[in-house]
Design an enzyme around this catalytic site. Structure first.
Site, PDB file in Angstrom:
ATOM      1  N   THR A  30      19.134  49.641  13.719  1.00  0.00           N
ATOM      2  CA  THR A  30      18.634  48.713  12.711  1.00  0.00           C
ATOM      3  C   THR A  30      19.241  48.964  11.342  1.00  0.00           C
ATOM      4  OG1 THR A  30      16.522  48.619  13.890  1.00  0.00           O
ATOM      5  CG2 THR A  30      16.547  47.807  11.632  1.00  0.00           C
ATOM      6  N   ASN A 192      21.043  51.471   6.092  1.00  0.00           N
ATOM      7  CA  ASN A 192      20.895  51.839   7.492  1.00  0.00           C
ATOM      8  C   ASN A 192      19.507  52.457   7.662  1.00  0.00           C
ATOM      9  OD1 ASN A 192      21.067  53.311  10.043  1.00  0.00           O
ATOM     10  ND2 ASN A 192      23.268  52.897   9.946  1.00  0.00           N
ATOM     11  N   HIS A 193      18.702  51.853   8.547  1.00  0.00           N
ATOM     12  CA  HIS A 193      17.313  52.272   8.729  1.00  0.00           C
ATOM     13  C   HIS A 193      17.214  53.713   9.221  1.00  0.00           C
ATOM     14  CE1 HIS A 193      13.123  51.800   8.885  1.00  0.00           C
ATOM     15  NE2 HIS A 193      13.001  50.747   9.647  1.00  0.00           N
ATOM     16  N   ALA A 194      18.295  54.236   9.786  1.00  0.00           N
ATOM     17  CA  ALA A 194      18.275  55.608  10.291  1.00  0.00           C
ATOM     18  C   ALA A 194      18.067  56.622   9.171  1.00  0.00           C
ATOM     19  CB  ALA A 194      19.575  55.912  11.039  1.00  0.00           C
TER      20      ALA A 194
END
Length: 220
Positions: A30, A192-194
């Site tokens: 995501t 970046n959702h990470a």
């Protein structure tokens, strides 16, 4: 090459974000973009009086806020996840004659006057050099930021390959305008959702606004 940049690896066995990182990095890959308007009324009223340029001035605001955010300084370097002690700006230079652009980078400084001069010096040196990458030695702690000065966008969408190890944010800002006696500028951040959740992104955007609100403390 930025010799002052330090990359500190993250221990995934103890890092509190490890489950979230692995989920959004490997399972539900995501990324998201948030676009808002930043009130730069105080900046506009101050920077011209000191004969500064707007682009490096607002670029400083963004970079200072980014470097206040540990989450947005998280990246992958040589196959390892970690955080940089600070990021340095990579930005675009538009060539008016043929409507192309070039990527430049400049050394970061927390001192606004030094930062501003670094940007001005690089623009002056490379303003007539054509090509995508015109300044050699791009440091690994760079972060891409560009301006779209022709439009006051409401939102903007951007993406990179899902297989990329690039985790740092991508920043865009547009044309500022006046509304109800305030000067506003559109700002977009691709995350970046990470490495960062909505909370971390909102804290970054609030910090951008706070730094803009306190412009007299660093411009004057």
């Amino acid at each position: 090459m930025d010799t002052n940049a330090i990359f500190t690896p993250i221990d995934l066995n103890t890092w509190k974000r490890t489950p979230y990182y692995e989920y959004y990095r490997n399972i539900l890959k995501t990324k998201y973009t948030v676009s808002i308007k930043i009130d730069i009324t105080d900046i506009i009223s101050l920077y011209k009086s000191k004969e500064y340029k707007f682009f490096p001035t607002f670029l400083y605001v963004i970079m200072k806020a980014l470097n206040n955010s540990e989450e947005l300084r998280t990246s992958i370097q040589d196959g390892k996840l970690g955080t940089w002690n600070y990021l340095t700006p990579q930005f675009t230079l538009f060539h008016e004659d043929d409507k192309t652009f070039s990527d430049l980078w400049s050394d970061y400084s927390d001192d606004f006057a030094v930062f501003h001069q670094n940007i001005i010096n690089d623009i002056q040196q490379y303003k007539d050099v054509k090509g995508i990458k015109v300044k050699q030695g791009l440091p690994a702690n760079f972060v891409p930021i560009s301006c779209v000065p022709w439009i006051s966008f409401e939102s903007i969408s951007q993406d990179t390959s899902h297989d990329s190890d690039f985790l740092k944010p991508i920043i865009r800002f547009g044309k500022y305008y006046t509304e109800n006696d305030k000067v506003l500028i559109p700002l977009s951040v691709y995350v970046n959702h990470a490495i960062a959740d909505g909370y971390h992104t909102s804290m970054f955007l609030q910090d951008v606004q706070n730094i803009a609100n306190n412009a007299k403390n660093w411009i004057l």
